[in-house]
Enzyme design. Sequence first.
Site, PDB file in Angstrom:
ATOM      1  N   HIS A  34      -8.359  -4.843  -0.952  1.00 28.59           N
ATOM      2  CA  HIS A  34      -7.034  -4.082  -0.469  1.00 28.59           C
ATOM      3  C   HIS A  34      -6.479  -4.571   0.949  1.00 28.59           C
ATOM      4  O   HIS A  34      -7.205  -5.285   1.571  1.00 28.59           O
ATOM      5  CB  HIS A  34      -7.090  -2.798  -0.365  1.00 28.59           C
ATOM      6  CG  HIS A  34      -6.027  -2.055   0.207  1.00 28.59           C
ATOM      7  ND1 HIS A  34      -5.207  -1.507  -0.981  1.00 28.59           N
ATOM      8  CD2 HIS A  34      -5.481  -1.368   1.291  1.00 28.59           C
ATOM      9  CE1 HIS A  34      -4.168  -1.043  -0.294  1.00 28.59           C
ATOM     10  NE2 HIS A  34      -4.230  -0.891   1.048  1.00 28.59           N
ATOM     11  N   SER A  54       0.926  -1.143  -0.098  1.00 27.69           N
ATOM     12  CA  SER A  54      -0.131   0.017  -0.181  1.00 27.69           C
ATOM     13  C   SER A  54       0.905   1.324   0.277  1.00 27.69           C
ATOM     14  O   SER A  54       1.529   1.415  -1.097  1.00 27.69           O
ATOM     15  CB  SER A  54      -0.917   0.099   0.894  1.00 27.69           C
ATOM     16  OG  SER A  54      -2.149   1.007   1.123  1.00 27.69           O
ATOM     17  N   ASP A  74     -10.159  -3.222  -5.248  1.00 33.05           N
ATOM     18  CA  ASP A  74      -9.439  -2.367  -4.375  1.00 33.05           C
ATOM     19  C   ASP A  74      -8.933  -1.001  -5.273  1.00 33.05           C
ATOM     20  O   ASP A  74      -9.152  -1.046  -6.474  1.00 33.05           O
ATOM     21  CB  ASP A  74      -7.768  -3.021  -4.480  1.00 33.05           C
ATOM     22  CG  ASP A  74      -6.876  -2.124  -3.582  1.00 33.05           C
ATOM     23  OD1 ASP A  74      -7.222  -1.105  -3.237  1.00 33.05           O
ATOM     24  OD2 ASP A  74      -5.686  -2.568  -3.618  1.00 33.05           O
TER      25      ASP A  74
END
Length: 356
Positions: free
Chosen positions: A326, A143, A296
């Site tokens: 995610h 991320s 996501d």
Amino acid sequence: SKVAELLGLMHFMESMRLITVLELVASTSDENVTVTNTEFSNVPVRLYLPRRAPDGLRRAMVYFHGGGWCLGDAGMKSYDHIARRISNELNAVVVSVNYRLGPQHRFPVPFEDVYSVTKFFLQSEVLSQHRVDPGRVCVAGDSAGGNLAAAVAQQLSEDPEVKTKLKAQVLLYPALQALDLDLPSYRDNADKPILSRWLMVRFWSEYLGSEPALREAMASNKHIPAEAAPLLRWVDWRRWLPAELRAGHEYRTSPGPAGLARRYPGLLDPRASPLLAAEPRLRSLPPAFVLTCGHDVLRDDGVMYAARLRSAGVPVTHHHAKDAFHAALMFILRPFELAVGHRLFNTCLEWLKENL
């Protein structure tokens, strides 16, 4: 967190950090790995050293955790578990970095922290001290950490002071650009679990600036001035996304006021948005493993970066998990254990075994 902020009790990110605190575990060594909290270049890191004698020099990974540049910690249970497994199963040294977080420390501070740690670790005397093969070092992150890993790889490739070249980069559902926050994945997954569009916009705005006006402009995707239009070609999803991800979507852009980009130059800085790097900068990058998830908002960032790296001649393994969301890879421990988490972690681990 929203209510606490509205009532003036605490900043949104401060209350969100309570999740981090609840997940922290001590730096406890086990029969396979020695774990210590220390500092590299005055930045806190959690260091994982495999106990078994190396058959020659070891691999190494410098890891940057996720959390929107505002949350997260190397000592969280999931990150600690993943680092231990990588260290043990790959007989690798793992340096998990606790960079400073926003909103107290905005761009470029988190980037500067992880860059200084990586540059310190890549010194020949430091690698030698930890019995690391200088030809088998990678950066990795998930991320926001994937954003930092991509940015570090780009900067290292142009740093004349760094003699050791990275073997690989591992980018797990990375956030790679803040230029266009109306990609098909932002539309398709605006309200999906773990990371909504609203929350990602909040993370970006906290990372780059403090003005409510910036957050409002980013929320309506009207934050990039007309003079920045030449950069849009690097994030033009009509060119970089496959047909199945473009289907049913119309491309649109809405220029914003010039003042925001002047006040917050990070908006157009490749160190914050690695997708904005021109092709010549990408050509010297190491092989990449890019993981993207179907459900996501950041899906298209990773897909486009994989396509751009390939176009620049960089070897890329792009693993797209259509059924994943995610941060799915973090769900490998009880009580939040999912088969998809194990599957994605094992896929990444196998790639590292073959390519690092």
